[in-house]
Design an enzyme around this catalytic site. Structure first.
Site, PDB file in Angstrom:
ATOM      1  N   ASN A  10     -25.553-180.158  63.601  1.00  0.00           N
ATOM      2  CA  ASN A  10     -25.187-180.747  62.311  1.00  0.00           C
ATOM      3  C   ASN A  10     -26.484-180.971  61.537  1.00  0.00           C
ATOM      4  O   ASN A  10     -27.198-181.933  61.797  1.00  0.00           O
ATOM      5  CB  ASN A  10     -24.440-182.071  62.557  1.00  0.00           C
ATOM      6  CG  ASN A  10     -24.132-182.798  61.258  1.00  0.00           C
ATOM      7  OD1 ASN A  10     -24.257-182.235  60.177  1.00  0.00           O
ATOM      8  ND2 ASN A  10     -23.739-184.058  61.371  1.00  0.00           N
ATOM      9  N   LYS A  12     -26.876-181.776  58.527  1.00  0.00           N
ATOM     10  CA  LYS A  12     -26.767-182.789  57.466  1.00  0.00           C
ATOM     11  C   LYS A  12     -27.394-182.238  56.186  1.00  0.00           C
ATOM     12  O   LYS A  12     -27.269-181.044  55.919  1.00  0.00           O
ATOM     13  CB  LYS A  12     -27.393-184.111  57.930  1.00  0.00           C
ATOM     14  CG  LYS A  12     -26.859-184.521  59.307  1.00  0.00           C
ATOM     15  CD  LYS A  12     -27.241-185.890  59.738  1.00  0.00           C
ATOM     16  CE  LYS A  12     -26.656-186.164  61.120  1.00  0.00           C
ATOM     17  NZ  LYS A  12     -26.899-187.520  61.588  1.00  0.00           N
ATOM     18  N   HIS A 104     -17.166-187.695  60.096  1.00  0.00           N
ATOM     19  CA  HIS A 104     -18.492-188.141  60.539  1.00  0.00           C
ATOM     20  C   HIS A 104     -18.749-189.560  60.027  1.00  0.00           C
ATOM     21  O   HIS A 104     -18.330-189.915  58.918  1.00  0.00           O
ATOM     22  CB  HIS A 104     -19.566-187.178  60.017  1.00  0.00           C
ATOM     23  CG  HIS A 104     -20.898-187.423  60.655  1.00  0.00           C
ATOM     24  ND1 HIS A 104     -21.717-188.449  60.260  1.00  0.00           N
ATOM     25  CD2 HIS A 104     -21.518-186.804  61.684  1.00  0.00           C
ATOM     26  CE1 HIS A 104     -22.807-188.440  61.019  1.00  0.00           C
ATOM     27  NE2 HIS A 104     -22.709-187.450  61.903  1.00  0.00           N
ATOM     28  N   GLU A 106     -21.245-190.902  58.798  1.00  0.00           N
ATOM     29  CA  GLU A 106     -21.927-190.980  57.499  1.00  0.00           C
ATOM     30  C   GLU A 106     -20.926-190.772  56.358  1.00  0.00           C
ATOM     31  O   GLU A 106     -21.038-191.400  55.304  1.00  0.00           O
ATOM     32  CB  GLU A 106     -23.076-189.947  57.455  1.00  0.00           C
ATOM     33  CG  GLU A 106     -24.233-190.389  58.344  1.00  0.00           C
ATOM     34  CD  GLU A 106     -25.058-189.262  58.933  1.00  0.00           C
ATOM     35  OE1 GLU A 106     -24.997-188.116  58.444  1.00  0.00           O
ATOM     36  OE2 GLU A 106     -25.775-189.531  59.928  1.00  0.00           O
ATOM     37  N   GLU A 176     -19.103-190.189  68.747  1.00  0.00           N
ATOM     38  CA  GLU A 176     -20.465-190.494  68.309  1.00  0.00           C
ATOM     39  C   GLU A 176     -20.592-191.983  68.024  1.00  0.00           C
ATOM     40  O   GLU A 176     -20.217-192.447  66.931  1.00  0.00           O
ATOM     41  CB  GLU A 176     -20.794-189.727  67.021  1.00  0.00           C
ATOM     42  CG  GLU A 176     -20.737-188.228  67.153  1.00  0.00           C
ATOM     43  CD  GLU A 176     -21.557-187.552  66.062  1.00  0.00           C
ATOM     44  OE1 GLU A 176     -22.503-186.840  66.405  1.00  0.00           O
ATOM     45  OE2 GLU A 176     -21.273-187.760  64.874  1.00  0.00           O
ATOM     46  N   GLY A 182     -29.087-190.853  65.013  1.00  0.00           N
ATOM     47  CA  GLY A 182     -30.354-190.829  64.282  1.00  0.00           C
ATOM     48  C   GLY A 182     -31.274-191.987  64.621  1.00  0.00           C
ATOM     49  O   GLY A 182     -32.256-192.230  63.929  1.00  0.00           O
ATOM     50  N   SER A 222     -28.305-188.954  69.065  1.00  0.00           N
ATOM     51  CA  SER A 222     -29.641-188.837  69.659  1.00  0.00           C
ATOM     52  C   SER A 222     -29.668-187.974  70.923  1.00  0.00           C
ATOM     53  O   SER A 222     -30.408-188.265  71.867  1.00  0.00           O
ATOM     54  CB  SER A 222     -30.247-190.219  69.919  1.00  0.00           C
ATOM     55  OG  SER A 222     -30.395-190.923  68.696  1.00  0.00           O
TER      56      SER A 222
HETATM   57  P1  PGA Z   1     -28.454-187.263  65.778  1.00  0.00           P
HETATM   58  O1  PGA Z   1     -27.160-187.045  64.868  1.00  0.00           O
HETATM   59  O2  PGA Z   1     -28.435-186.222  66.860  1.00  0.00           O
HETATM   60  O3  PGA Z   1     -29.623-187.065  64.833  1.00  0.00           O
HETATM   61  O4  PGA Z   1     -28.385-188.636  66.322  1.00  0.00           O
HETATM   62  C1  PGA Z   1     -25.915-186.729  65.454  1.00  0.00           C
HETATM   63  C2  PGA Z   1     -24.851-186.627  64.398  1.00  0.00           C
HETATM   64  O5  PGA Z   1     -24.885-187.385  63.425  1.00  0.00           O
HETATM   65  O6  PGA Z   1     -23.935-185.787  64.490  1.00  0.00           O
END
Ligand code: PGA
Length: 262
Positions: A10, A12, A104, A106, A176, A182, A222
């Site tokens: 992903n 983003k 997601h 976000e 998640e 992140g 992460s």
């Molecule tokens: P990350 O993001 O691996 O940077 O923690 C995962 C995601 O948001 O799908």
């Protein structure tokens, strides 16, 4: 029950067309001849989808490019019309998009997407045979308040409302935990496995044990080369949704390799 692992990058809001090209050329050359027994998916920003589609499916149809499938990071719940800034599922299909990330955290937290909106998007995606990567997960406050199971059950039940068992078979769930996205803080393999087993049990409640045993549940938050093997060894974890660590080809490849012992 053996489930093929699925690793999805992903990106983003990172990588326009030229950076997408750099990544893909490097990724394809580094994976040439490698046996990676997993589904590999890349979700670039919308604007980079045409470049990715060209690189993977038009210029080079017979080499290992077929191993990668394309995902969008979002789609509209509407077909067409006066929806400024939105992208429809039909538009995505023109660029060989097979998956779409929906729900997601976000999108939920920053863009106000509710369970009902996510449910409408999942239904719209299935109308054109797009495969949703349906994200769920709790915040740290919710976990600490003992609400983990309640939050996950609501997100699953509302997000999959009126989704048939047949459509479910083309859905991937991504668990998640919001506090792990992140942040560099990963859920321990015990925390992740417990949550995944719970998610599978909710699917069993809603659809029965066979669909629950078949559905793939990715872990996200992460994930990196160093923790992929331990997480992926958990019986209910079937791959990963990866943000930051999938921005570099080598790191994404290491995660897939470490997470799919042959
Ligand atoms: P990350 O993001 O691996 O940077 O923690 C995962 C995601 O948001 O799908």
């Amino acid at each position: 029950m053996s489930r093929k692992p699925i690793f999805a990058a992903n990106w983003k809001m990172n990588k326009g067309a030229s950076e997408t090209e750099d990544f893909i050329k490097s990724f394809l050359s580094k994976t040439q001849g490698l046996n990676l027994p997993a589904d590999i998916v890349i979700a670039p920003p919308f604007i980079s989808l045409p470049k990715l589609a060209t690189l993977l499916h038009e210029s080079n149809p017979v080499d290992n490019a077929h191993a990668i499938q394309i995902a969008a990071q979002n789609c509209s719940q509407f077909d067409s019309g006066a929806y400024t800034g939105e992208v429809s599922v039909m538009m995505l299909r023109e660029f060989y998009v097979h998956y779409v990330i929906l729900g997601h955290s976000e999108r939920r937290a920053i863009f106000g997407e509710t369970d009902a909106i996510i449910n409408a998007k999942i239904k719209k995606a299935r109308e054109t045979n797009l495969k949703p990567i349906f994200c769920i997960g709790e915040t740290l406050e919710e976990r600490e308040a003992g609400k983990l199971e309640e939050v996950l059950r609501t997100q699953i039940t509302e997000g999959l409302k009126d989704i048939s068992e047949k459509d479910l078979s083309d859905i991937v769930i991504a668990y998640e935990p919001v506090w792990a996205i992140g942040t560099g803080v990963t859920a321990s393999s015990e925390q992740a496995q417990d949550a995944h087993a719970f998610v599978r049990s909710v699917i069993a409640d809603l659809y029965g044990t066979d669909p629950a045993a078949k559905i793939r549940i990715q872990y996200g938050g992460s994930v990196k080369p160093a923790n992929a093997a331990e997480l992926m060894a958990c019986p209910d974890i079937d791959g990963a949704l990866i943000g930051g660590a999938a921005l570099e080809p080598q790191s994404f490849i290491e995660i897939i390799k470490n997470g799919t012992p042959v």
